[in-house]
Scaffold this active site. Structure first.
Site, PDB file in Angstrom:
ATOM      1  N   HIS A 428     -20.994  27.020  23.424  1.00 26.17           N
ATOM      2  CA  HIS A 428     -20.894  25.522  23.614  1.00 26.17           C
ATOM      3  C   HIS A 428     -21.531  24.815  24.908  1.00 26.17           C
ATOM      4  O   HIS A 428     -21.445  23.588  24.569  1.00 26.17           O
ATOM      5  CB  HIS A 428     -20.397  25.473  22.637  1.00 26.17           C
ATOM      6  N   LYS A 621     -16.450   8.992  22.653  1.00 25.60           N
ATOM      7  CA  LYS A 621     -16.410  10.773  23.034  1.00 25.60           C
ATOM      8  C   LYS A 621     -15.530  11.003  23.887  1.00 25.60           C
ATOM      9  O   LYS A 621     -14.757   9.700  24.701  1.00 25.60           O
ATOM     10  CB  LYS A 621     -17.546  10.887  23.536  1.00 25.60           C
ATOM     11  N   ARG A 622     -15.205  12.048  24.219  1.00 25.41           N
ATOM     12  CA  ARG A 622     -14.185  13.066  25.214  1.00 25.41           C
ATOM     13  C   ARG A 622     -15.030  11.643  26.864  1.00 25.41           C
ATOM     14  O   ARG A 622     -16.525  11.566  26.652  1.00 25.41           O
ATOM     15  CB  ARG A 622     -14.105  14.003  25.855  1.00 25.41           C
ATOM     16  N   LYS A 627     -21.480  12.685  30.624  1.00 25.76           N
ATOM     17  CA  LYS A 627     -21.797  11.569  29.205  1.00 25.76           C
ATOM     18  C   LYS A 627     -21.898  10.261  29.713  1.00 25.76           C
ATOM     19  O   LYS A 627     -22.410   9.133  28.803  1.00 25.76           O
ATOM     20  CB  LYS A 627     -20.615  11.560  28.453  1.00 25.76           C
ATOM     21  N   THR A 732     -22.169  15.532  18.393  1.00 23.57           N
ATOM     22  CA  THR A 732     -21.956  15.920  16.441  1.00 23.57           C
ATOM     23  C   THR A 732     -21.601  14.288  16.014  1.00 23.57           C
ATOM     24  O   THR A 732     -22.165  14.144  14.991  1.00 23.57           O
ATOM     25  CB  THR A 732     -20.976  16.839  16.363  1.00 23.57           C
ATOM     26  N   LYS A 736     -22.524  12.138  12.995  1.00 27.68           N
ATOM     27  CA  LYS A 736     -21.987  11.196  12.045  1.00 27.68           C
ATOM     28  C   LYS A 736     -22.195   9.579  11.862  1.00 27.68           C
ATOM     29  O   LYS A 736     -21.542   9.174  11.337  1.00 27.68           O
ATOM     30  CB  LYS A 736     -20.942  11.667  13.043  1.00 27.68           C
TER      31      LYS A 736
HETATM   32  C1  NBG Z   1     -19.068  21.128  22.814  1.00 28.69           C
HETATM   33  C2  NBG Z   1     -20.285  20.982  24.060  1.00 28.69           C
HETATM   34  C3  NBG Z   1     -21.224  19.564  22.440  1.00 28.69           C
HETATM   35  C4  NBG Z   1     -21.026  20.141  21.342  1.00 28.69           C
HETATM   36  C5  NBG Z   1     -19.839  20.906  20.376  1.00 28.69           C
HETATM   37  C6  NBG Z   1     -19.301  21.375  19.957  1.00 28.69           C
HETATM   38  C7  NBG Z   1     -17.740  22.233  24.454  1.00 28.69           C
HETATM   39  C8  NBG Z   1     -17.186  23.379  25.428  1.00 28.69           C
HETATM   40  N1  NBG Z   1     -18.935  22.363  24.442  1.00 28.69           N
HETATM   41  O1  NBG Z   1     -22.551  18.824  22.967  1.00 28.69           O
HETATM   42  O2  NBG Z   1     -20.406  19.884  25.091  1.00 28.69           O
HETATM   43  O3  NBG Z   1     -21.312  19.918  20.179  1.00 28.69           O
HETATM   44  O4  NBG Z   1     -19.788  22.088  21.795  1.00 28.69           O
HETATM   45  O5  NBG Z   1     -21.030  22.624  19.735  1.00 28.69           O
HETATM   46  O6  NBG Z   1     -16.841  21.315  24.401  1.00 28.69           O
END
Ligand code: NBG
Length: 892
Positions: A428, A621-622, A627, A732, A736
């Site tokens: 991820h 988002k976080r 980001k 994601t 949405k």
């Molecule tokens: C996160 C990514 C996102 C991705 C999500 C789900 C982790 C390690 N990765 O870009 O930063 O959408 O995983 O796949 O949290």
């Protein structure tokens, strides 16, 4: 009343509904059952039932079948009188309240328990049925499940929303207020955990036999308070009040060992006895996942450390009260807290033990369930597929080997064959700070058997590579699972890759990048076919139908029914209505209503009044440097500067804008926390500036969560997904927002790219450098000071002139750009970012054009349903098929 497949055909009386309790689906494990059923399916009778479980539809019903039939044909009671009785029954009998002394909290609990009674019927049947059919299951192993609320979701899935609304109305409550009483199950950090929740939802809705496995943290994601502009973390005690959506399973408990020493089997080099007296019990809690449009109900099994047996009575009797409970405390802490890190790995020993507890309990459970089928262990991959959600559950691989070698007495080669055919791995992220590595000495101390197994996996792997590429020592060094650093480290991504038959990234660009970077050598060695792409998706149930009722009703009108919720391709039909003026007006009105709702939410959570007619510009988002929330707030500062330069007349003609931020920073991530402070400092000054008024408002909504997202996402006009190209694996929330008729302002990164391809580039505002250019820019900036353009320099100047309070506290943020090499390329992308903002404004001023973009976007987004992702995983990775529970296929 009967549902479409006629499966639930008789109405169960209230007394039966009340008696419905957690189900028996761990085959030979006797578990709590409705009293009437217990006689039928426990012990020998259950064995008989399972033994008779052929898929034959013509076999003569057995006595057990007949009794089971009575249970399985139970209809979910829908009449409001029965529902009301069951709510009142829970209110009085479960919570010791009377209708006159009930508050909204109790109204929620009583209603939720009453809904769960209904859900359980289906849940029991699903699991019984899958056991009986010996269906191949997928097990989705994830340290995080960001579930959010369940009540509304369950009401929609069971099609009982209207009935419960009416019932609650009769006793003086509004359903919306009652829904608001539920606390989020926040067992995850961000996208990765929410993806896991969307995926189990899709498995349930698409009738795939699948379970999630995770940990039941006592404290979920911390709650964020904003005090004096700073983030303050408060523990999330989400289990303080009863949780209707989980079922403790004290009968499903496994011992998990730590530390100790190994005794080698004198007759077999691959077999050891692991002796240790540090043994904790992991106990299961099951969380039902309601399927929409199907009677299938999925399951998430969460482990919690059981501590009762660790109480030391001798110490207590001798007066050592602390010592008496010391063992309990040490055990409990393993499942107490979710590590609040997103895309980082801080290598804490407790985290390693947490990961192992999770992996061991899960693997023991999967193997135990398989063994009940009586088939040889070599056939495990025919009945079980295990997906590793990132590297966090990678210890599952050596744990599987340990079980197969030491307990099942398999040979190394056979055990390895079973393991690699069972596991698959999703990566991820490629951020270096998120790459999990464990120091060899730490792993060796805590898990001596696993360290030995990992060494051997590595040895055999390197030997095979050496054979194919003789003498390439650098290659061996690069791909070794053990990194030759000081101390040595176990590279978990490599272990996951070697132990899996498929490895995937989460968006096309990301899957390409991992093949060119971290797994480049592995592609050469193990072949292209092993490395695939599975673009993420999101659940249309939660992220459209539930959170955006007005837009969903409109889509339902166009499609003709609500079937699009499980078959998103049907939203394509919206394109036919793009020039229908009445439809367009209703589309706009639905968005406005959502903006009004968000304005109220903002007022309640921040005290800030915003105008719903302004452009809502959202980045939620976080908080992370990659980001680039910093770039966003710097552009807001620049806009503020420009507005201040204008005459009142010119300013009045400007597009009104509300810039909305939300998100949590990891508690130890100082830079991210300073960004939150800067946003709040800017908000304070701008919002109080009477000259500016409604032309610009800045809002930081505290405590971002799944529930907050459900308010925010449907209300956006534009949302920002502006990571430095190549850093956001997928994202994601971008999906949405577009599924809710919002437009994206984003970089050419992650799933933004595929969204653009699907909806057409006229529907998305791209800017910034491309992923393949990033390394060159970074290289240049390592040796040369960046040259901020005038706009960016203006923003720096305003901060330094103390426009937003003491500028010195924000100097490190500016320094990260001008002196720190500008790793995330803010200075590079800023000019095109400002241009893109201007393009957004121009487009928004043309309302008709905007509505067209919004409708076309939703119409073309079906690819991003998590149902599509899950179907691809099922077909290409897991090799499982949907199994629909029907009375006919029950063989009765
Ligand atoms: C996160 C990514 C996102 C991705 C999500 C789900 C982790 C390690 N990765 O870009 O930063 O959408 O995983 O796949 O949290």
């Amino acid at each position: 009343m009967s549902n479409s497949n006629g499966y639930f055909s008789t109405t169960i009386p209230l007394s039966t509904a009340k008696a419905t309790t957690p189900g028996a689906h761990d085959a030979d494990v006797p578990v709590a059952q409705p009293t009437s059923l217990k006689r039928v399916v426990s012990g020998a009778a259950l064995k008989e039932l399972l033994a008779s479980g052929s898929s034959s539809q013509t076999k003569t019903p057995t006595k057990v079948d007949n009794m089971f039939q009575n249970y399985s044909h139970s209809e979910i009671a829908r009449d409001t009188a029965t529902i009301k009785n069951s709510v009142i029954m829970h209110l009085t009998a479960t919570f010791l309240r009377t209708p006159t002394s009930m508050d909204s909290g109790h109204a929620y609990l009583a209603s939720a328990f009453s809904v769960r009674d209904r859900l359980l019927q289906r849940w029991n049947l699903t699991n019984e049925f899958h056991d009986r059919m010996k269906a191949k299951r997928v097990y989705y192993m994830s340290l995080e499940f960001l579930i959010g609320r369940t009540f509304d979701n369950a009401l929609l899935a069971l099609d009982l929303r209207k009935e419960y609304g009416q019932t609650l109305g009769e006793v003086g409550f509004r359903l919306e207020d009652i829904i608001d009483e539920e606390r989020d199950a926040a067992l995850g950090n961000g996208g990765l955990g929410r993806l896991a929740a969307c995926y189990v939802d899709s498995m349930a809705c698409s009738d795939y036999p699948g379970w999630g496995y995770g940990l039941r943290y006592k404290y979920g994601m911390f709650q964020q308070q904003i005090i004096n502009g700073y983030q303050v973390e408060v523990p999330d005690c989400w289990l303080d009040s009863p949780n209707p959506w989980e079922f403790p399973r004290p009968d499903v408990t496994y011992p998990v060992k730590f530390y100790g020493h190994l005794v080698r089997d004198p007759n077999n080099d691959d077999r050891y006895v692991w002796e240790s007296n540090v043994v904790y019990d992991a106990m299961a809690f099951d969380v039902p996942v309601p399927g929409y449009g199907t009677t299938n109900v999925g399951n998430i099994r969460l482990w919690s450390c059981k501590t009762n047996s660790l109480f030391d009575l001798n110490k207590f009797n001798s007066g050592d009260y602390g010592g008496a409970t010391g063992g309990q405390v040490a055990a409990q802490i393993l499942t107490d807290v979710l590590y609040p890190n997103d895309n980082t790995n801080d290598g804490k020993e407790l985290r390693l033990r947490q990961e192992y507890l999770f992996c061991s309990a899960t693997l023991q459970d999967i193997v135990a369930r398989f063994k009940k089928t009586g088939r040889p262990m070599s056939e495990l991959p025919e009945l079980a597929a295990i997906q590793l959600n990132d590297t966090h559950p990678t210890l599952g691989i050596p744990e599987m080997m340990r079980i197969l070698l030491d307990e099942e007495e398999m040979s190394w080669d056979d055990a390895w064959d079973v393991t690699t055919r069972t596991f698959a791995f999703t990566n991820h992220t490629i951020l270096p700070e998120a790459m999990e590595k464990w120091p060899v000495p730490m792993l060796d101390k805590i898990l001596p058997r696993h360290m030995g197994i990992i060494y051997k996996i590595n040895l055999y792997f390197l030997q095979a590579v050496e054979k194919r590429f003789p003498g390439d020592r650098d290659l061996l060094r690069r791909i070794s699972i053990i990194e030759e650093s000081n101390p040595q480290q176990v590279r978990m991504a490599f272990l996951a890759c070697v132990g899996s038959h498929k490895v995937n990234g989460v968006a096309a660009i990301h899957s390409d990048i991992i093949k060119q970077t971290i797994f480049k050598d592995f592609v050469r060695i193990q072949g292209e076919d092993k490395f695939i792409n599975k673009t993420n998706g999101v659940s249309p149930r939660r992220w459209m139908n539930e959170c955006n009722p007005d837009m969903s009703d409109l889509i339902t009108d166009v499609v003709g029914d609500r079937s699009w919720v499980n078959d998103l391709a049907k939203v394509k039909k919206l394109e036919e209505r793009v020039s229908d003026s009445d439809f367009r007006r209703r589309w706009w009105d639905a968005k406005q209503k959502n903006k009004q709702r968000l304005a109220e939410y903002i007022l309640t959570t921040t005290g800030i009044q915003v105008n719903p007619n302004a452009l809502f510009d959202v980045q939620v988002k976080r908080i992370h440097e990659y980001k680039r929330q910093l770039m966003n707030i710097l552009s807001v500062i620049y806009r503020y500067h420009c507005l201040k330069q204008m005459t009142p007349e010119v300013r009045a003609k400007e597009l009104h804008r509300v810039v909305i931020f939300a998100g949590k920073a990891a508690s130890g991530y100082w830079v991210a926390k300073q960004v939150i402070k800067l946003i709040n400092a800017v908000a304070e000054v701008v919002n109080a500036d009477e000259e500016i008024g409604d032309v610009l408002k800045v809002v930081f909504i505290p405590d971002y969560s799944v529930t907050a997202a459900e308010y925010i996402i449907p209300a956006s006009d534009i949302s920002q997904h502006i990571s430095t190209a190549g850093t956001e694996a997928s994202g994601t929330s971008n999906m949405k927002f577009v599924l809710n008729g919002g437009i994206i302002l984003g970089t050419v990164d992650g799933a933004n790219i595929e969204i653009g391809e699907e909806i057409g580039e006229e529907q998305i505002f791209f800017f910034g450098c491309l992923a393949h250019e990033v390394e060159d820019f970074r290289h240049y900036l390592r040796f040369n000071q960046p040259k901020p353009d005038d706009a960016l320099q203006t923003a720096f100047d305003m901060i330094q002139r103390n426009t937003f309070g003491d500028g010195a506290i924000f100097q490190p943020l500016i320094d990260s750009i001008v002196r720190g090499g500008d790793v995330y390329l803010l200075s590079v992308d800023f000019p095109s970012y400002i241009q893109a903002h201007n393009a957004v404004e121009d487009a928004y001023r043309n309302r008709e054009e905007w509505i067209t973009k919004s409708i076309l976007s939703v119409a073309r987004m079906s690819k991003f349903s998590s149902d599509r992702s899950i179907q691809e995983y099922a077909e290409e990775v897991w090799n499982i098929e949907p199994v629909r529970v029907t009375s006919c296929s029950m063989g009765i």
